[in-house]
Design a protein around this motif. Structure first.
Motif, PDB file in Angstrom:
ATOM      1  N   LYS A 230       0.873  -1.291  -0.176  1.00 51.53           N
ATOM      2  CA  LYS A 230      -0.048   0.000  -0.105  1.00 51.53           C
ATOM      3  C   LYS A 230       0.921   1.278  -0.027  1.00 51.53           C
ATOM      4  N   GLN A 231       0.378   2.420  -0.796  1.00 54.79           N
ATOM      5  CA  GLN A 231       1.236   3.437  -0.968  1.00 54.79           C
ATOM      6  C   GLN A 231       0.408   4.714  -1.020  1.00 54.79           C
ATOM      7  N   LYS A 232       0.727   5.898  -0.389  1.00 59.44           N
ATOM      8  CA  LYS A 232       0.137   7.017  -0.626  1.00 59.44           C
ATOM      9  C   LYS A 232       0.951   7.945  -1.279  1.00 59.44           C
ATOM     10  N   VAL A 233       0.339   8.253  -2.553  1.00 59.76           N
ATOM     11  CA  VAL A 233       0.930   9.263  -3.475  1.00 59.76           C
ATOM     12  C   VAL A 233       0.589  10.536  -3.065  1.00 59.76           C
ATOM     13  N   VAL A 234       1.360  11.559  -2.846  1.00 57.54           N
ATOM     14  CA  VAL A 234       1.118  12.917  -2.291  1.00 57.54           C
ATOM     15  C   VAL A 234       1.334  13.877  -3.543  1.00 57.54           C
ATOM     16  N   PHE A 235       0.256  14.685  -3.708  1.00 58.33           N
ATOM     17  CA  PHE A 235       0.510  15.701  -4.529  1.00 58.33           C
ATOM     18  C   PHE A 235       0.275  17.227  -4.121  1.00 58.33           C
ATOM     19  N   GLN A 236       1.336  18.057  -4.475  1.00 58.57           N
ATOM     20  CA  GLN A 236       1.207  19.497  -3.828  1.00 58.57           C
ATOM     21  C   GLN A 236       0.249  20.240  -4.779  1.00 58.57           C
ATOM     22  N   LEU A 237      -0.637  20.990  -4.181  1.00 55.62           N
ATOM     23  CA  LEU A 237      -1.470  21.700  -5.000  1.00 55.62           C
ATOM     24  C   LEU A 237      -0.917  23.045  -5.084  1.00 55.62           C
ATOM     25  N   PRO A 238      -1.296  23.853  -6.131  1.00 57.00           N
ATOM     26  CA  PRO A 238      -0.794  25.287  -6.201  1.00 57.00           C
ATOM     27  C   PRO A 238      -1.106  26.146  -5.061  1.00 57.00           C
ATOM     28  N   PRO A 239      -0.244  27.158  -4.758  1.00 57.27           N
ATOM     29  CA  PRO A 239      -0.424  27.844  -3.625  1.00 57.27           C
ATOM     30  C   PRO A 239      -1.693  28.791  -3.742  1.00 57.27           C
ATOM     31  N   GLY A 240      -2.579  28.942  -2.542  1.00 59.98           N
ATOM     32  CA  GLY A 240      -3.823  29.853  -2.809  1.00 59.98           C
ATOM     33  C   GLY A 240      -4.888  29.397  -3.461  1.00 59.98           C
ATOM     34  N   ILE A 241      -4.989  28.101  -3.698  1.00 58.08           N
ATOM     35  CA  ILE A 241      -5.948  27.372  -4.265  1.00 58.08           C
ATOM     36  C   ILE A 241      -7.408  27.545  -3.457  1.00 58.08           C
ATOM     37  N   LYS A 242      -8.375  28.028  -3.571  1.00 61.09           N
ATOM     38  CA  LYS A 242      -9.661  28.271  -2.896  1.00 61.09           C
ATOM     39  C   LYS A 242     -10.865  27.720  -3.723  1.00 61.09           C
ATOM     40  N   GLY A 243     -11.889  27.282  -3.240  1.00 63.28           N
ATOM     41  CA  GLY A 243     -13.095  26.988  -3.690  1.00 63.28           C
ATOM     42  C   GLY A 243     -13.435  25.494  -4.068  1.00 63.28           C
ATOM     43  N   SER A 244     -14.487  25.066  -4.718  1.00 62.90           N
ATOM     44  CA  SER A 244     -14.887  23.808  -4.847  1.00 62.90           C
ATOM     45  C   SER A 244     -14.365  23.221  -6.205  1.00 62.90           C
ATOM     46  N   TYR A 245     -13.493  21.622  -6.006  1.00 63.35           N
ATOM     47  CA  TYR A 245     -13.033  21.393  -7.093  1.00 63.35           C
ATOM     48  C   TYR A 245     -13.164  19.893  -7.140  1.00 63.35           C
ATOM     49  N   LEU A 246     -13.584  19.260  -8.193  1.00 65.62           N
ATOM     50  CA  LEU A 246     -13.371  18.048  -8.397  1.00 65.62           C
ATOM     51  C   LEU A 246     -12.135  17.367  -8.837  1.00 65.62           C
ATOM     52  N   GLY A 247     -11.710  16.624  -8.012  1.00 65.59           N
ATOM     53  CA  GLY A 247     -10.117  16.021  -8.030  1.00 65.59           C
ATOM     54  C   GLY A 247     -10.428  14.364  -8.806  1.00 65.59           C
ATOM     55  N   VAL A 248      -9.668  14.319  -9.936  1.00 63.46           N
ATOM     56  CA  VAL A 248      -9.984  13.140 -10.652  1.00 63.46           C
ATOM     57  C   VAL A 248      -8.247  12.483 -10.412  1.00 63.46           C
ATOM     58  N   ALA A 249      -8.273  11.307  -9.883  1.00 64.72           N
ATOM     59  CA  ALA A 249      -7.074  10.416  -9.953  1.00 64.72           C
ATOM     60  C   ALA A 249      -6.977   9.516 -10.998  1.00 64.72           C
ATOM     61  N   ILE A 250      -5.880   9.240 -11.796  1.00 76.40           N
ATOM     62  CA  ILE A 250      -5.766   8.349 -12.612  1.00 76.40           C
ATOM     63  C   ILE A 250      -4.561   7.485 -12.637  1.00 76.40           C
ATOM     64  N   VAL A 251      -4.668   6.201 -12.624  1.00 77.41           N
ATOM     65  CA  VAL A 251      -3.549   5.370 -12.449  1.00 77.41           C
ATOM     66  C   VAL A 251      -3.588   4.626 -13.625  1.00 77.41           C
ATOM     67  N   LYS A 252      -2.353   4.926 -14.364  1.00 82.53           N
ATOM     68  CA  LYS A 252      -2.023   3.819 -15.716  1.00 82.53           C
ATOM     69  C   LYS A 252      -1.010   3.259 -15.338  1.00 82.53           C
ATOM     70  N   MET A 253      -1.315   1.717 -15.472  1.00 85.94           N
ATOM     71  CA  MET A 253      -0.367   0.509 -15.205  1.00 85.94           C
ATOM     72  C   MET A 253       0.368   0.470 -16.564  1.00 85.94           C
ATOM     73  N   ALA A 254       1.904   0.243 -16.318  1.00 84.48           N
ATOM     74  CA  ALA A 254       2.690   0.116 -17.557  1.00 84.48           C
ATOM     75  C   ALA A 254       2.442  -1.495 -18.002  1.00 84.48           C
ATOM     76  N   GLY A 255       2.715  -1.466 -19.296  1.00 83.63           N
ATOM     77  CA  GLY A 255       2.358  -2.636 -20.292  1.00 83.63           C
ATOM     78  C   GLY A 255       0.903  -3.132 -20.165  1.00 83.63           C
ATOM     79  N   THR A 256      -0.228  -2.140 -20.028  1.00 82.69           N
ATOM     80  CA  THR A 256      -1.540  -2.564 -20.136  1.00 82.69           C
ATOM     81  C   THR A 256      -2.240  -1.279 -20.489  1.00 82.69           C
ATOM     82  N   ASN A 257      -3.183  -1.376 -21.053  1.00 80.16           N
ATOM     83  CA  ASN A 257      -4.332  -0.200 -21.256  1.00 80.16           C
ATOM     84  C   ASN A 257      -5.266  -0.028 -20.216  1.00 80.16           C
ATOM     85  N   ASP A 258      -5.142  -0.801 -19.446  1.00 83.64           N
ATOM     86  CA  ASP A 258      -6.220  -0.793 -18.189  1.00 83.64           C
ATOM     87  C   ASP A 258      -5.777   0.358 -17.329  1.00 83.64           C
ATOM     88  N   LEU A 259      -7.000   1.201 -16.842  1.00 85.16           N
ATOM     89  CA  LEU A 259      -6.812   2.231 -16.081  1.00 85.16           C
ATOM     90  C   LEU A 259      -7.528   2.107 -14.840  1.00 85.16           C
TER      91      LEU A 259
END
Length: 268
Positions: A230-259
């Motif tokens: 198990k691993q937590k992949v951490v992303f730093q958001l741009p500074p000063g970001i405010k409001g309501s946002y839809l976050g979409v995470a996409i994991v692309k596995m090597a050697g396959t078209n499966d997402l």
């Protein structure tokens, strides 16, 4: 187990000499070896050390166990300490390797899989090539320089049972990580390897302002995970970001078209 302080000091000395290392043209290829075999079989694969510098080097060969923690950092252990260790199965013809100037050296790494080895579990270890200091290095230390910067290469060693073919990752969480002392906002994507092979993947994160429709596309992060990890992949958001946002995470596995795709609304 190596302590964290020991590990940090090793990293400090290694990083401090890393630019010098590549400037001197010392390299290893590949950096990972994947062995496939059944219990009782012996399999060999080559790794090449290259030295385009004008200096001769000698490397000690030794093994360690390792695991990757949830934050992605590796922690090293004595060989044979971990349950899924294959360090005792790994051998080379020589315990030390001479690498003359302007030369390449192929090292054959042999894995002897025990008769009682698991037919379902992936095993792993790390084969280290650690530079042995020359006499002149120690002479300089005695003159008061004080630090001998030695080079070390880590070769990942994996052994996968031939019947293990399931490549799968699962997004198990998406959460905001806030620091009360700053305006910094991070988003952690929790990922689990629910397959039975080592899985390389690229993790992407996009944020869309639900009011304006403006998209924020963050730089992707590459990961490699052992089965069951198990691993937590951490992303730093741009500074000063405010409001309501839809976050979409996409994991692309090597050697396959499966997402794998995960979505969550964030109020920032």
């Amino acid at each position: 187990m190596r302590t964290y302080w020991h590990f940090i000091l090793v990293c400090f000395f290694f990083i401090s000499s890393l630019s010098s290392l590549f400037a001197q043209g010392i390299s290893m290829s590949p950096t990972r070896l994947f062995f496939y075999g059944n219990p009782g079989e012996t399999v060999s694969l080559p790794v090449v050390l290259s030295n385009s510098s004008n200096s001769d080097y000698v490397f000690d060969v030794n093994t360690k166990d390792w695991l990757r923690e949830e934050d992605g950092n590796k922690v090293y252990f004595e060989a044979g300490s971990l349950e899924n260790s294959n360090a005792a199965w790994v051998s080379t013809m020589e315990s030390s390797v001479s690498l003359p100037a302007k030369s390449n050296r192929e090292i054959v790494v042999t894995m002897t899989i025990p008769e009682d080895a698991s037919t379902t579990e992936v095993t792993n270890s790390m084969l280290f090539f650690t530079q042995i200091g020359k006499q002149e290095d120690f002479a300089e230390q005695q003159k008061g320089i004080g630090i001998i910067a030695l080079f070390e290469f880590g070769l990942h060693i994996y052994c996968t049972p031939p019947n293990n073919t399931t490549k799968s990752l699962d997004i198990v969480s998406m959460e905001e990580i806030s620091d009360e002392n700053t305006d910094s906002v991070k988003v952690a994507i929790g990922i689990e390897n629910d397959g039975n092979v080592v899985n390389d993947a690229q993790v992407e994160l996009e944020f869309t302002d639900t009011d304006s429709g403006e998209d924020i596309v963050l730089n992707p992060i590459n990961i490699s995970m052992l089965p069951g990890a198990k691993q937590k992949v951490v992303f730093q958001l741009p500074p000063g970001i405010k409001g309501s946002y839809l976050g979409v995470a996409i994991v692309k596995m090597a050697g396959t078209n499966d997402l794998r795709v995960g979505e969550k609304t964030f109020e920032l």
